[in-house]
Design an enzyme around this catalytic site. Structure first.
Site, short mmCIF file in Angstrom:
data_model
loop_
_atom_site.label_atom_id
_atom_site.label_comp_id
_atom_site.label_asym_id
_atom_site.label_seq_id
_atom_site.Cartn_x
_atom_site.Cartn_y
_atom_site.Cartn_z
CB THR A 190 -6.94 -5.85 9.80
OG1 THR A 190 -7.36 -7.01 9.08
CG2 THR A 190 -7.29 -4.60 9.02
NE ARG A 211 -6.76 -13.83 6.21
CZ ARG A 211 -7.30 -12.63 6.09
NH1 ARG A 211 -7.12 -11.92 4.98
NH2 ARG A 211 -8.03 -12.12 7.05
NE ARG A 268 -2.24 -5.81 7.28
CZ ARG A 268 -3.24 -6.57 6.89
NH1 ARG A 268 -3.63 -7.59 7.62
NH2 ARG A 268 -3.87 -6.31 5.76
CD GLU A 289 -8.93 -9.55 -3.16
OE1 GLU A 289 -9.76 -9.24 -2.29
OE2 GLU A 289 -7.76 -9.87 -2.87
CG ASN A 346 -3.62 -2.29 6.77
OD1 ASN A 346 -3.56 -1.82 5.63
ND2 ASN A 346 -4.50 -3.20 7.12
CE LYS A 367 -3.97 -2.12 2.30
NZ LYS A 367 -4.99 -1.94 3.37
CE1 TYR A 374 -9.47 -2.91 0.28
CE2 TYR A 374 -8.51 -1.14 -1.01
CZ TYR A 374 -8.37 -2.21 -0.14
OH TYR A 374 -7.12 -2.57 0.31
CG HIS A 412 -5.65 -6.27 0.16
ND1 HIS A 412 -6.79 -6.38 0.91
CD2 HIS A 412 -5.79 -7.13 -0.89
CE1 HIS A 412 -7.59 -7.26 0.32
NE2 HIS A 412 -7.02 -7.72 -0.76
CG PHE A 461 -13.19 1.82 6.99
CD1 PHE A 461 -12.74 1.15 5.87
CD2 PHE A 461 -13.83 1.09 7.99
CE1 PHE A 461 -12.93 -0.22 5.72
CE2 PHE A 461 -14.01 -0.29 7.86
CZ PHE A 461 -13.56 -0.94 6.71
#
Ligand code: CMP
Length: 140
Positions: free
Chosen positions: A93, A87, A104, A128, A114, A11, A51, A117, A59
């Protein structure tokens, strides 16, 4: 176990701090292989579309603006149990809840900023991946 694929985004908070290589190394050290990668500046249409599942969340607007704010790196990662493995490597998250040694915990600034993704299921990984890559861009 069969090798499979997941989708990842590094990100804007991470690309801005020049952490792309550090984060990719965490994926690779964790047993995942980068089989597709591109650095892009997301359009509003891409950020809103990607998203869309969060559209009703408070948010959402902030999330879309953030994802359009600076470049991101979209990737396809391959490996055994790739969705779950990614993950684990990313951590929770909210970085405050993430385990020590995760991306993270190590790099994220907040629940919004964060750093990464990752897909949450095989089904969403396929959706995705197809959102950002054609099959011929994925080279295993
Ligand atoms: P990600 O895995 O990209 O999926 C949706 C994102 O929404 C999530 O990571 C967070 O960055 C973001 N998000 C989730 N909860 C919040 C929140 N309370 N405030 C801001 N962003 C959030």
């Amino acid at each position: 176990m069969t090798a499979n694929r997941t989708f990842s985004i590094i990100k804007p908070d991470a690309t801005r701090r020049n952490l792309t290589g550090a984060i990719v190394k965490m994926f690779e050290d964790g047993g995942l292989r980068v089989v597709a990668s591109k650095r892009i500046h997301m359009t509003r249409a891409q950020a809103e579309g990607f998203y869309a599942v969060h559209k009703e969340r408070p948010f959402y607007g902030e999330l879309v603006e953030f994802m359009m704010s600076e470049p991101v790196v979209v990737q396809v990662l391959e490996g055994e149990n790739a969705v779950l493995r990614n993950r684990e490597i990313m951590g929770a998250t909210n970085p405050e809840d993430a385990d020590v040694g995760t991306v993270r915990k190590t790099h994220a600034l907040s629940i919004g900023e964060n750093s990464v993704h990752g897909s949450d299921s095989d089904e969403n990984a396929a959706i995705e991946i197809a959102f950002f890559f054609t099959e011929d861009e994925i080279v295993g």
